[in-house]
Design a protein around this motif. Structure first.
Motif, PDB file in Angstrom:
ATOM      1  N   TYR A  23       3.885   5.975  -4.898  1.00 49.35           N
ATOM      2  CA  TYR A  23       2.655   5.503  -5.539  1.00 49.35           C
ATOM      3  C   TYR A  23       1.834   6.690  -6.021  1.00 49.35           C
ATOM      4  O   TYR A  23       1.831   7.761  -5.399  1.00 49.35           O
ATOM      5  N   LEU A  63      -5.509  -4.126  -8.616  1.00 44.20           N
ATOM      6  CA  LEU A  63      -6.173  -3.985  -7.326  1.00 44.20           C
ATOM      7  C   LEU A  63      -7.127  -5.140  -7.064  1.00 44.20           C
ATOM      8  O   LEU A  63      -7.643  -5.780  -7.980  1.00 44.20           O
ATOM      9  N   ASP A 122     -10.324  -2.567  -2.843  1.00 47.68           N
ATOM     10  CA  ASP A 122      -9.580  -1.519  -3.514  1.00 47.68           C
ATOM     11  C   ASP A 122     -10.470  -0.841  -4.550  1.00 47.68           C
ATOM     12  O   ASP A 122     -11.108  -1.517  -5.364  1.00 47.68           O
ATOM     13  N   LEU A 134      -4.254   2.622  -9.290  1.00 46.94           N
ATOM     14  CA  LEU A 134      -3.000   2.786  -8.555  1.00 46.94           C
ATOM     15  C   LEU A 134      -1.823   2.423  -9.448  1.00 46.94           C
ATOM     16  O   LEU A 134      -1.854   1.419 -10.162  1.00 46.94           O
ATOM     17  N   PHE A 162       2.924   9.006  -1.359  1.00 41.56           N
ATOM     18  CA  PHE A 162       1.616   8.496  -1.775  1.00 41.56           C
ATOM     19  C   PHE A 162       0.885   9.718  -2.336  1.00 41.56           C
ATOM     20  O   PHE A 162       0.373  10.553  -1.588  1.00 41.56           O
ATOM     21  N   TRP A 189       0.016   2.359   1.109  1.00 42.63           N
ATOM     22  CA  TRP A 189       0.029   3.366   2.179  1.00 42.63           C
ATOM     23  C   TRP A 189       1.150   3.066   3.184  1.00 42.63           C
ATOM     24  O   TRP A 189       1.899   3.956   3.572  1.00 42.63           O
ATOM     25  N   ILE A 234      -4.205  -0.990  -1.712  1.00 45.52           N
ATOM     26  CA  ILE A 234      -4.105   0.412  -1.296  1.00 45.52           C
ATOM     27  C   ILE A 234      -3.467   0.490   0.087  1.00 45.52           C
ATOM     28  O   ILE A 234      -2.586   1.334   0.344  1.00 45.52           O
ATOM     29  N   THR A 267      -8.043   9.186  -7.851  1.00 48.27           N
ATOM     30  CA  THR A 267      -9.164   9.227  -6.911  1.00 48.27           C
ATOM     31  C   THR A 267     -10.426   9.786  -7.549  1.00 48.27           C
ATOM     32  O   THR A 267     -10.405  10.382  -8.631  1.00 48.27           O
ATOM     33  N   ALA A 290      -2.159  11.294  -4.252  1.00 47.34           N
ATOM     34  CA  ALA A 290      -3.557  11.021  -4.576  1.00 47.34           C
ATOM     35  C   ALA A 290      -4.117  12.207  -5.351  1.00 47.34           C
ATOM     36  O   ALA A 290      -4.210  13.317  -4.826  1.00 47.34           O
ATOM     37  N   TYR A 345      -2.102   7.499  -7.027  1.00 49.38           N
ATOM     38  CA  TYR A 345      -3.453   6.958  -6.845  1.00 49.38           C
ATOM     39  C   TYR A 345      -4.455   7.892  -7.514  1.00 49.38           C
ATOM     40  O   TYR A 345      -4.517   9.082  -7.203  1.00 49.38           O
TER      41      TYR A 345
END
Length: 329
Positions: free
Chosen positions: A78, A327, A63, A67, A297, A101, A97, A82, A299, A80
């Motif tokens: 979620y 993570l 990971d 998150l 999700f 997903w 992760i 990045t 990101a 995330y």
């Protein structure tokens, strides 16, 4: 506003978000754009960035990034954080992760890189100011050092040319936007026939990245080229990547202290517009998707998780229970 030392690296990482840096083929043997003789330096051999092999061995699943779990009305989504560049070896999700997903049904990105309308809007560069001879010469030399043909970036606004070159400079660190988490997530979504949505419009983002004032635009090009010439961008990117990879939110929270991009009130105001001012709209869009019954999700670039307008805090204010997920690294 005078952007004497505007955060070009932050702009470059935005550009990588949607793959806006064009696909280019090294062409060191092709001539660079014409440079006035008065400012043209003696030619020196060009050493191209190392090739990033797509077939590189995969790293063990791990990971990376940051998150958060968002819970409301009995459904989980979620968030995330990045990084907009990556390595081929990072193509496998770690267990947390991957679980997040599987627990969701729609992918939300700042911009959907698979949407032709988004890509078309990004290709509509605003009118460019005329470049002074010296600045044009420096830009031409930077294109040559990147091992691109003179025409590779010529259709772009000079700000977008300079920030694209900053993105491509990450190749010296083994990093490329083609292997970002956004690109990886979009590939997974397409294979699974999962819906991808944009949290913003290309027009809004273009208005943020390209200053309307010609003086500000030229200052930004100058600053980006300076960072390429003195390798500032690489130095800052090394630290940013390391903090992101280990999920070091404390270091990221103090980004302005070490990014070499916030030396003045104008610089800090620019960073505020690039990150903080966009966050309420991002939070509203995630909120709306969740209210429609989707398990999202989302990101988004990791710097949106920092500061007084941090996305986790804004989503908590919209009624989500927000929990940082530990993570497996």
């Amino acid at each position: 506003m005078h952007l004497a030392a505007a955060p070009a690296l932050a702009l470059a990482l935005w550009l990588a978000t949607v793959g806006a840096a064009p696909a280019v083929t090294p062409a060191a043997s092709e001539p660079a754009a014409a440079v006035p003789a008065a400012v043209a330096p003696a030619e020196v051999p060009v050493v191209c960035p190392p090739t990033i092999e797509a077939s590189a061995p995969l790293a063990p699943p791990a990971d990376r990034g940051l998150l958060w779990r968002l819970t409301r009305d009995g459904r989980r989504s979620y968030l995330y954080g990045t990084l907009h560049v990556g390595k081929p070896a990072w193509r496998r999700f770690g267990p947390r992760i991957a679980a997040a997903w599987r627990d969701t049904d729609v992918l939300a990105l700042e911009l959907d890189p698979t949407d032709p309308a988004v890509l078309a809007a990004l290709n509509l560069s605003p009118p460019a100011p005329p470049l002074p001879d010296v600045l044009r010469a420096r830009l031409a030399r930077a294109v040559r050092r990147a091992c691109l043909s003179a025409a590779a970036l010529s259709a772009l606004h000079p700000v977008l040319q300079a920030t694209t070159l900053t993105v491509l400079d990450a190749r010296w660190l083994g990093l490329d936007p083609s292997y970002s988490m956004e690109a990886l997530l979009a590939e997974h979504a397409q294979r699974a026939h999962r819906r991808i949505v944009s949290l913003e419009s290309a027009e809004l983002q273009m208005a943020v990245i390209v200053p309307a004032d010609a003086h500000d635009a030229l200052a930004l090009v100058d600053q980006a080229l300076t960072q390429l010439e003195d390798h500032t961008g690489r130095r800052v990117l090394v630290r940013l990547v390391a903090a992101w990879e280990r999920g070091d939110l404390a270091t990221l929270e103090h980004y302005e202290e070490w990014c070499e991009c916030a030396a003045s009130d104008d610089d800090r105001a620019f960073l505020h517009r690039l990150n903080d001012e966009r966050n309420p709209q991002l939070a509203d869009r995630i909120d709306a998707l969740a209210r429609s019954g989707r398990r999202v999700f989302a990101a988004v670039g990791v710097l949106h998780m920092t500061g007084p307008q941090a996305l986790p805090a804004l989503l908590a204010a919209r009624g989500f229970r927000v929990e940082r997920v530990k993570l497996a690294r």
